[in-house]
Enzyme design. Structure first.
Site, short mmCIF file in Angstrom:
data_model
loop_
_atom_site.label_atom_id
_atom_site.label_comp_id
_atom_site.label_asym_id
_atom_site.label_seq_id
_atom_site.Cartn_x
_atom_site.Cartn_y
_atom_site.Cartn_z
N ASP A 90 -14.13 24.81 -15.46
CA ASP A 90 -12.84 25.65 -15.06
C ASP A 90 -12.63 26.83 -15.81
O ASP A 90 -11.61 27.74 -15.99
CB ASP A 90 -11.63 24.86 -15.09
CG ASP A 90 -10.82 24.22 -14.24
OD1 ASP A 90 -11.66 24.39 -12.65
OD2 ASP A 90 -9.86 23.69 -13.90
N ASP A 92 -3.55 11.77 -17.85
CA ASP A 92 -4.27 10.45 -18.23
C ASP A 92 -3.22 9.28 -18.66
O ASP A 92 -3.32 8.30 -17.86
CB ASP A 92 -4.85 10.61 -19.65
CG ASP A 92 -4.16 11.36 -20.80
OD1 ASP A 92 -3.13 11.53 -20.33
OD2 ASP A 92 -4.82 11.81 -21.70
#
Length: 694
Positions: A267, A420
């Site tokens: 990214d 997460d």
């Protein structure tokens, strides 16, 4: 002073046995030494004979020298601290001021500043009263003087303040402190239970077991092993320092090449870094590794958006498991063989999480303190919850997911900065089980600068509060058992993510200094000293080598409470900084030793090309050129700056002011705690812990 005759006779008394031996020395100052036999020279000298005046004097001089050295060291530290205060606060040399992006941060700083100004005013008032002998409330049983005993208008104001303090200020402070003490004891009990659970696991040697060889195939005509299809993802964003070592380590995983696919999810918005990562991927692809490079055109959702985009590829449907590694993680070649077999005989298992190990844990004081905290998190919290509850928060990396569990749980969502933890909670609500492998370790880095660590902790504490708001209705309406719901709401979110930063900041940074000016609500010594020390001792047990840092650890954890409290409130009330994601700055400490070792190996086995961890053909050639010309080419020195953290500095002066007030009333433990805690805040506020920022 000469020894007495009795002492001389006693000293000269003949008690020798055996055959005497006479040895003549060349030095006339030591002419004759009498030894009672050949073995007498090696026997321990009698203690009484060794205690003469000259030896006693030398012992005193040695002790005095050590004391003077200790005082000199303390003086040098104090002088250096005063010099840093002058340089950074008064002269402003080489520093930048911390910028508050959220209204919550500015509001908290204003509140702390107001407390500081009020404390300074109270201190001035108390100093006047102290020197004039007005010690009425040093003993709570003493009465307030009547009108006839008032000595003047200042005395009258002081007595009015005493009445107002005892009647209106002390009760709410006492009530709030009692509430925080109860929360403190509950959290301490939770930590104690976790430690007892860890001791039980160690005593019984409990750990996830693999029966037989799950990878072995029943097909006698085949290869003899049944390796499932595994997808490995490496999400990264502008990771120039560590991308190479991570890709190199993952490409050397011991797994059949046709059963493994590596996705490098880049990214980065820097084209030069994109080019370097593409070159690294191309190099390993030419060596036969099944690896691809992906770069998103629309970079939304941070890491969650990156992972979600990668999982939407059509070829992912052919894979059964996905392993995730952040850019600074370096798994061992046998990582998949230690984790994947746990899935084969347990269809309800959704996640296998490995432990982190840190290559730079001894780099500076900041990394040592982080190592203490993270060792407790993994070895105690993660391991105990994994063994007894089959649930814990996914750490975002160094773990293997069953892709079916990800899909049934809704996949990666971009609604929080802790994607997460989000996927772990949703998978738990769907009935999937987790396993934590404490003996499987993956190398990584911890932040070396306070700025990077502070931003990381802000994200780790604002995200869970965001997630709690979003997940609470789903937890309440889920089909899991009542005790699992209670564990999620009361322990996982409220106690460990909300209550801990709340009471730590409120009790030790606000209430404790206030009680110095309102002694009617004074905290007992066991709250200030004994219980925190015991809890710190329990926290440091998983990292026994860090035991000398128990006092700095206790002080630093309280110092970080202002950042955690600010982040918690931002996430809970959806303030501006709650959805802020800043990539943690990496130093790439492990890349240089790996390159040097690889260079030596390559020079020895030029005719036998192999794959080595952390190596790169282009990088090795550059390294060799650098070694050849290191004396001719000067190294570029980057300018480093320090930041001034306003909230920490304001709290430092508040605590030091309260310590001075405590000194007037000779409160002992309270004074020392406030003094050292104030110095700890001062060091952090001046950015004197960890590495400087380039």
């Amino acid at each position: 002073m000469a020894p007495s005759m009795e002492f001389s006779r006693w000293w000269g008394k003949d008690t020798r046995k055996g055959t005497p031996v006479v040895v003549k020395m060349e030095n006339p100052n030591y002419s004759v030494i009498e030894i009672d036999g050949p073995d007498a020279a090696f026997r321990q000298v009698d203690k009484d004979r060794g205690k003469n005046a000259k030896q006693f004097t030398w012992v005193l001089l040695l002790k005095a020298h050590q004391a003077v050295g200790c005082l000199a060291w303390l003086g040098n530290v104090l002088w250096a601290l005063l010099g840093a205060i002058k340089k950074r606060l008064l002269l402003g040399q080489g520093v930048t001021m911390e910028r508050e992006k959220s209204g919550k941060g500015r509001l908290l700083f204003g509140v702390i500043l107001a407390f500081l100004v009020t404390a300074l005013a109270f201190l001035a008032f108390e100093l006047v009263a102290h020197f004039k002998g007005w010690h009425y409330f040093k003993n709570h049983n003493l009465h307030i003087p009547q009108t006839s005993e008032i000595q003047g208008w200042l005395h009258y104001m002081y007595l009015v303040w005493l009445e107002f303090r005892a009647g209106y200020i002390a009760p709410p402070i006492h009530a709030l402190s009692s509430f925080c003490v109860v929360l403190f004891l509950i959290q301490s009990m939770d930590r104690l239970i976790l430690c007892l659970g860890c001791f039980w696991i160690k005593y019984k040697k409990i750990k996830p077991q693999i029966s037989g060889d799950p990878l072995k195939s029943d097909d006698l005509e085949g290869s003899g092993f049944n390796y499932p299809m595994v997808l490995v993802q490496i999400p990264m964003c502008n990771e120039k320092e560590v991308y190479e070592q991570s890709i190199s380590a993952v490409c050397q995983l011991d797994w059949p090449k046709d059963r493994l696919l590596i996705q490098v999810l880049d990214d980065s918005d820097d084209e030069s870094i994109q080019f370097l990562i593409k070159e690294e991927v191309s190099k390993w692809s030419h060596k036969g590794v099944n690896i691809i490079y992906r770069h998103r055109l629309v970079r939304t959702g941070y890491k969650a958006g990156n992972l979600k985009s990668a999982m939407n590829c059509d070829y992912v449907k052919a894979y059964e498991f996905v392993a995730i590694f952040d850019a600074d993680f370096q798994p061992n070649p046998d990582f998949l063989k230690q984790t994947i077999p746990h899935f084969r005989l347990n269809p309800e298992l959704g996640l296998v999480q490995a432990r982190w190990a840190f290559v730079n844990k001894d780099e500076n004081l900041l990394t040592r303190l982080q190592n203490i905290n993270l060792c407790f998190h993994f070895e105690v919290e993660q391991q105990v919850n994994g063994v007894f509850l089959n649930f814990f928060g996914f750490n975002g990396t160094a773990g293997v997911w069953r892709i079916k569990a990800l899909e049934e749980s809704g996949g990666w969502l971009e609604r929080t900065t802790v994607e997460d933890m989000d996927i772990a909670v949703r998978a738990h609500l769907c009935g999937w089980k987790f396993i934590f492998l404490n003996d499987v370790k993956v190398l990584c880095e911890v932040p070396e600068s306070y700025e990077a660590y502070k931003k990381q902790q802000h994200r780790w504490h604002s995200g869970p509060m965001q997630l709690f708001r979003l997940c609470l209705p789903a937890i309440v309406t889920s089909k899991i058992s009542i005790w699992k719901k209670a564990n999620l709401i009361l322990l996982f979110f409220l106690l460990r993510k909300l209550i801990l930063p709340f009471y730590s900041f409120t009790l030790f940074c606000i209430i404790l200094p206030l009680t110095m000016f309102v002694p009617e609500a004074e905290l007992p010594v066991w709250v200030v000293c004994y219980v925190p020390v015991i809890m710190s001792f329990l926290s440091i047990l998983p990292a026994p080598r860090s035991f000398p840092f128990i006092a700095p650890y206790l002080l630093f954890e309280n110092t970080m409470s202002v950042t955690k409290f600010n982040a918690m409130v931002s996430g809970l009330f959806q303030l501006g900084s709650s959805y802020e994601w800043v990539v943690t700055k990496k130093a790439g400490r492990s890349s240089e030793p790996d390159l040097l070792a690889a260079s030596e190996r390559e020079s020895k086995v030029m005719n036998h090309p192999q794959l080595y961890r952390g190596t790169s053909d282009s990088r090795l050639s550059d390294l060799n050129k650098l070694i050849e010309h290191q004396e001719a080419i000067p190294k570029a020195s980057g300018k480093k700056m320090n930041k001034i953290y306003k909230k920490e500095l304001a709290l430092a002066f508040l605590l030091l002011t309260a310590a001075l007030r405590s000194l007037l009333s000779a409160q002992g433990v309270h004074f020392y705690f406030l003094l050292f805690q104030g110095v700890s805040f001062l060091l952090v506020g001046l950015d004197l812990i960890g590495e400087q920022v380039s």
